[in-house]
Design a protein around this motif. Structure first.
Motif, PDB file in Angstrom:
ATOM      1  N   UNK A 177      -8.624   5.826   7.137  1.00 23.83           N
ATOM      2  CA  UNK A 177      -9.213   4.794   6.284  1.00 23.83           C
ATOM      3  C   UNK A 177      -8.655   4.874   4.867  1.00 23.83           C
ATOM      4  N   UNK A 178      -8.542   6.090   4.348  1.00 24.85           N
ATOM      5  CA  UNK A 178      -8.019   6.253   2.985  1.00 24.85           C
ATOM      6  C   UNK A 178      -6.546   5.872   2.926  1.00 24.85           C
ATOM      7  N   UNK A 179      -5.791   6.152   3.978  1.00 22.30           N
ATOM      8  CA  UNK A 179      -4.403   5.708   4.017  1.00 22.30           C
ATOM      9  C   UNK A 179      -4.334   4.183   3.891  1.00 22.30           C
ATOM     10  N   UNK A 180      -5.273   3.493   4.538  1.00 20.84           N
ATOM     11  CA  UNK A 180      -5.296   2.031   4.441  1.00 20.84           C
ATOM     12  C   UNK A 180      -5.643   1.596   3.019  1.00 20.84           C
ATOM     13  N   UNK A 181      -6.614   2.261   2.410  1.00 22.86           N
ATOM     14  CA  UNK A 181      -6.957   1.951   1.018  1.00 22.86           C
ATOM     15  C   UNK A 181      -5.735   2.122   0.122  1.00 22.86           C
ATOM     16  N   UNK A 182      -5.027   3.223   0.324  1.00 21.12           N
ATOM     17  CA  UNK A 182      -3.869   3.518  -0.521  1.00 21.12           C
ATOM     18  C   UNK A 182      -2.689   2.587  -0.227  1.00 21.12           C
ATOM     19  N   UNK A 184      -2.654  -0.531  -0.335  1.00 15.10           N
ATOM     20  CA  UNK A 184      -2.698  -1.679  -1.225  1.00 15.10           C
ATOM     21  C   UNK A 184      -3.075  -2.987  -0.559  1.00 15.10           C
ATOM     22  N   UNK A 185      -3.324  -2.976   0.751  1.00 11.32           N
ATOM     23  CA  UNK A 185      -3.595  -4.221   1.466  1.00 11.32           C
ATOM     24  C   UNK A 185      -4.928  -4.868   1.082  1.00 11.32           C
ATOM     25  N   UNK A 186      -5.848  -4.076   0.540  1.00 15.35           N
ATOM     26  CA  UNK A 186      -7.122  -4.633   0.107  1.00 15.35           C
ATOM     27  C   UNK A 186      -6.995  -5.416  -1.193  1.00 15.35           C
ATOM     28  N   UNK A 187      -5.840  -5.308  -1.856  1.00 17.45           N
ATOM     29  CA  UNK A 187      -5.683  -5.905  -3.180  1.00 17.45           C
ATOM     30  C   UNK A 187      -6.377  -5.049  -4.216  1.00 17.45           C
ATOM     31  N   UNK A 188      -6.556  -5.595  -5.408  1.00 11.33           N
ATOM     32  CA  UNK A 188      -7.256  -4.835  -6.452  1.00 11.33           C
ATOM     33  C   UNK A 188      -8.675  -4.520  -5.998  1.00 11.33           C
ATOM     34  N   UNK A 189      -9.043  -3.248  -6.115  1.00 10.66           N
ATOM     35  CA  UNK A 189     -10.392  -2.820  -5.739  1.00 10.66           C
ATOM     36  C   UNK A 189     -11.230  -2.755  -7.011  1.00 10.66           C
ATOM     37  N   UNK A 190     -12.243  -3.572  -7.070  1.00 13.59           N
ATOM     38  CA  UNK A 190     -13.040  -3.696  -8.294  1.00 13.59           C
ATOM     39  C   UNK A 190     -14.270  -2.793  -8.287  1.00 13.59           C
ATOM     40  N   UNK A 191     -14.834  -2.577  -7.098  1.00  7.26           N
ATOM     41  CA  UNK A 191     -16.059  -1.801  -6.977  1.00  7.26           C
ATOM     42  C   UNK A 191     -16.009  -0.967  -5.707  1.00  7.26           C
ATOM     43  N   UNK A 192     -16.524   0.261  -5.791  1.00  2.59           N
ATOM     44  CA  UNK A 192     -16.754   1.084  -4.603  1.00  2.59           C
ATOM     45  C   UNK A 192     -18.255   1.334  -4.534  1.00  2.59           C
ATOM     46  N   UNK A 193     -18.875   0.891  -3.453  1.00  2.06           N
ATOM     47  CA  UNK A 193     -20.315   1.068  -3.277  1.00  2.06           C
ATOM     48  C   UNK A 193     -20.573   2.160  -2.250  1.00  2.06           C
ATOM     49  N   UNK A 194     -21.330   3.155  -2.667  1.00  2.10           N
ATOM     50  CA  UNK A 194     -21.653   4.281  -1.800  1.00  2.10           C
ATOM     51  C   UNK A 194     -23.156   4.321  -1.604  1.00  2.10           C
ATOM     52  N   UNK A 195     -23.600   4.220  -0.369  1.00  2.90           N
ATOM     53  CA  UNK A 195     -25.038   4.282  -0.121  1.00  2.90           C
ATOM     54  C   UNK A 195     -25.369   5.442   0.800  1.00  2.90           C
ATOM     55  N   UNK A 196     -26.549   5.990   0.600  1.00  7.55           N
ATOM     56  CA  UNK A 196     -27.022   7.113   1.406  1.00  7.55           C
ATOM     57  C   UNK A 196     -28.514   6.921   1.658  1.00  7.55           C
ATOM     58  N   UNK A 197     -28.841   6.329   2.785  1.00  4.69           N
ATOM     59  CA  UNK A 197     -30.226   6.092   3.182  1.00  4.69           C
ATOM     60  C   UNK A 197     -30.529   7.026   4.356  1.00  4.69           C
ATOM     61  N   UNK A 257     -19.892  11.811   0.443  1.00  8.59           N
ATOM     62  CA  UNK A 257     -19.608  10.383   0.376  1.00  8.59           C
ATOM     63  C   UNK A 257     -18.868   9.985  -0.896  1.00  8.59           C
ATOM     64  N   UNK A 258     -19.350  10.468  -2.052  1.00  5.33           N
ATOM     65  CA  UNK A 258     -18.638  10.189  -3.299  1.00  5.33           C
ATOM     66  C   UNK A 258     -17.254  10.837  -3.267  1.00  5.33           C
ATOM     67  N   UNK A 259     -17.126  11.929  -2.548  1.00  2.83           N
ATOM     68  CA  UNK A 259     -15.824  12.568  -2.384  1.00  2.83           C
ATOM     69  C   UNK A 259     -14.790  11.570  -1.884  1.00  2.83           C
ATOM     70  N   UNK A 260     -15.133  10.818  -0.839  1.00  3.65           N
ATOM     71  CA  UNK A 260     -14.154   9.876  -0.302  1.00  3.65           C
ATOM     72  C   UNK A 260     -13.978   8.651  -1.179  1.00  3.65           C
ATOM     73  N   UNK A 261     -15.001   8.290  -1.937  1.00  7.68           N
ATOM     74  CA  UNK A 261     -14.824   7.214  -2.918  1.00  7.68           C
ATOM     75  C   UNK A 261     -13.808   7.632  -3.975  1.00  7.68           C
ATOM     76  N   UNK A 262     -13.950   8.847  -4.468  1.00  9.79           N
ATOM     77  CA  UNK A 262     -13.022   9.376  -5.480  1.00  9.79           C
ATOM     78  C   UNK A 262     -11.630   9.575  -4.889  1.00  9.79           C
ATOM     79  N   UNK A 263     -11.577  10.114  -3.686  1.00  5.01           N
ATOM     80  CA  UNK A 263     -10.302  10.329  -2.990  1.00  5.01           C
ATOM     81  C   UNK A 263      -9.575   8.996  -2.804  1.00  5.01           C
ATOM     82  N   UNK A 264     -10.298   7.984  -2.361  1.00  2.05           N
ATOM     83  CA  UNK A 264      -9.676   6.688  -2.124  1.00  2.05           C
ATOM     84  C   UNK A 264      -9.127   6.052  -3.382  1.00  2.05           C
ATOM     85  N   UNK A 265      -9.784   6.284  -4.509  1.00  2.76           N
ATOM     86  CA  UNK A 265      -9.373   5.662  -5.767  1.00  2.76           C
ATOM     87  C   UNK A 265      -8.507   6.584  -6.624  1.00  2.76           C
TER      88      UNK A 265
END
Length: 441
Positions: A177-182, A184-197, A257-265
């Motif tokens: 998933x992170x390879x896909x993020x990196x 560039x196909x998603x275009x500019x990423x403006x927000x990363x939303x991380x939820x934990x319910x 979860x925030x780990x992968x948000x940070x890793x992706x960005x």
């Protein structure tokens, strides 16, 4: 060096928020053709929860020998030894301890697993490095920003292998998933939303203080934390909901979860953090950390939103946890059950990917990675070094500090501290009591 036995790759199952490790028998502990010089003796410190899952996973690697268990609760020790006996494991070769220092004194132990409550992670890890051991330490690696920094300094000084227990770093679908993020196909990423319910996670009831259960060395359990009367709703699993010992869902699940948000960005420490929350859902239960929390992290080119709730499961995308990279061309949603890309219909470069499911066991791959590096001594091959673990734990601590202080916290990246008056001394530093001190490295 002889090759390691192929590790078990049955698909992992997430049950009640933890790993439902597949059953194993004595063949999982066979030594194969591993040379004597490549045998690794391990000891586990803190085996009531994830530390035990780590231990069982570690033992799936050929040439890994369990020789010592340590826990301040004799009831837990007896339970684990009984479990091993039922698997026809020779427990005569496994010695038990109530004090981790006695375990670390053993010269025949090569590596240790630290699965204690969070407030013990830093001190035991540093003492283990000083004793010449490699370390697998559970997350969050530190219970304060100062502890995180000191743990990194200790690893760099003693040059031992230290893997942080953020096992998602080793699971293939997360990396895909992170390879896909990196890409560039998603275009500019403006927000990363991380939820934990987490519907299964609730604090304990408010009960009267009492004497510790028979077999529990409560003084040793407290260690560097403040001396308080024993209370069953602060003990074992529920330590997570008290600032003396941990940081609530923000650090318990946030470091995953925030780990992968940070890793992706590819993101550093945020510039500012704001947070709002409280005990909105269960004010009648016993806790200090918030059962409901929303934190907003400001970075140079995107925002990160953390949203957690205890006792309910209906989070973003109808999931109980989620990491969503929201781009101009689509949104990539990632969780332990898989990942997908939802197209942005208004984009001229819309992209979509059908949901992809996990094919491996992240925890088993993570412990295998640790054992591989213990043998090779190629520290750069670690999937989650203490440096990575400390960075993510620091980001999560910042969210908690914003909540606890009631301020929008501002970070000076050059001085590596907050610009807010009084916050550094009050919230960044470790609070050690009862004669314990965080070593100066």
């Amino acid at each position: 060096m002889n090759s390691r036995r192929k590790f078990i790759t049955n698909a992992s199952l997430l049950t009640f928020g933890g790993w439902a490790l597949q059953s194993f028998n004595t063949k999982n502990f066979s030594r194969g053709n591993i040379a004597a010089a490549d045998q690794i003796n391990i000891g586990a410190i803190g085996i009531n929860g994830m530390g035990w899952s780590d231990t069982l996973s570690m033992l799936k690697n050929a040439g890994v020998n369990l020789v010592a268990l340590c826990d301040v609760d004799k009831n837990v020790l007896n339970k684990r030894m009984a479990e091993l006996s039922k698997k026809n494991i020779d427990t005569a070769k496994i010695k038990t301890y109530g004090d981790y220092r006695a375990l670390l004194d053993r010269k025949d132990i090569d590596a240790v697993i630290i699965g204690t409550p969070d407030h013990w992670h830093a001190l035991i890890m540093i003492h283990a490095l000083q004793a010449g051991k490699d370390v697998y330490v559970e997350k969050p690696v530190g219970n304060s920003i100062q502890e995180c920094r000191t743990m990194v300094a200790a690893q760099e000084k003693y040059n031992k292998v230290v893997q942080a227990g953020q096992w998602q770093r080793s699971q293939q679908h997360f990396r895909d998933a992170i390879d896909f993020v990196h890409s560039g196909q998603l275009g500019n990423i403006r927000t990363v939303k991380v939820c934990c319910y987490q519907g299964w996670m609730k604090p304990g009831p408010k009960v009267a203080d009492s004497a510790p259960p028979a077999g529990v060395d409560y003084k040793q359990w407290l260690g560097p934390a403040k001396t308080r009367p024993f209370n069953s709703s602060r003990f074992h699993f529920n330590f997570r909901w008290f600032w003396d010992y941990a940081g609530g869902l923000m650090t318990d699940w946030g470091v995953h979860l925030i780990d992968y948000a940070i890793f992706g960005m590819n993101a550093p420490v945020p510039k500012t953090v704001s947070a709002l929350g409280g005990d909105f859902a269960y004010p009648d239960l016993y806790q200090e950390t918030p059962d409901t929390l929303t934190a907003l992290y400001e970075f140079d080119n995107f925002n990160l939103v953390w949203d957690h709730a205890m006792g309910i499961d209906n989070g973003n995308f109808g999931r109980d946890h989620s990491i969503a990279f929201i781009g101009n061309n689509g949104t990539l949603e990632l969780d332990r059950g898989g990942w997908e890309v939802i197209e942005e219909k208004r984009s001229d470069k819309k992209v979509s990917v059908a949901r992809k499911s996990p094919t491996d066991n992240g925890l088993d791959k993570h412990t295998e990675n640790f054992i591989k590096v213990v043998r090779s001594r190629k520290l750069n091959d670690l999937n989650c070094s203490i440096q990575t673990g400390a960075h993510i734990a620091t980001v999560c601590q910042m969210g908690n500090i914003a909540f606890r202080s009631g301020q929008k916290v501002v970070w000076d990246k050059n001085k590596k501290q907050f610009t807010n008056n009084g916050l550094n001394a009050k919230y960044m530093m470790a609070s050690y009591n009862n004669g314990y001190q965080l070593p100066k490295i």
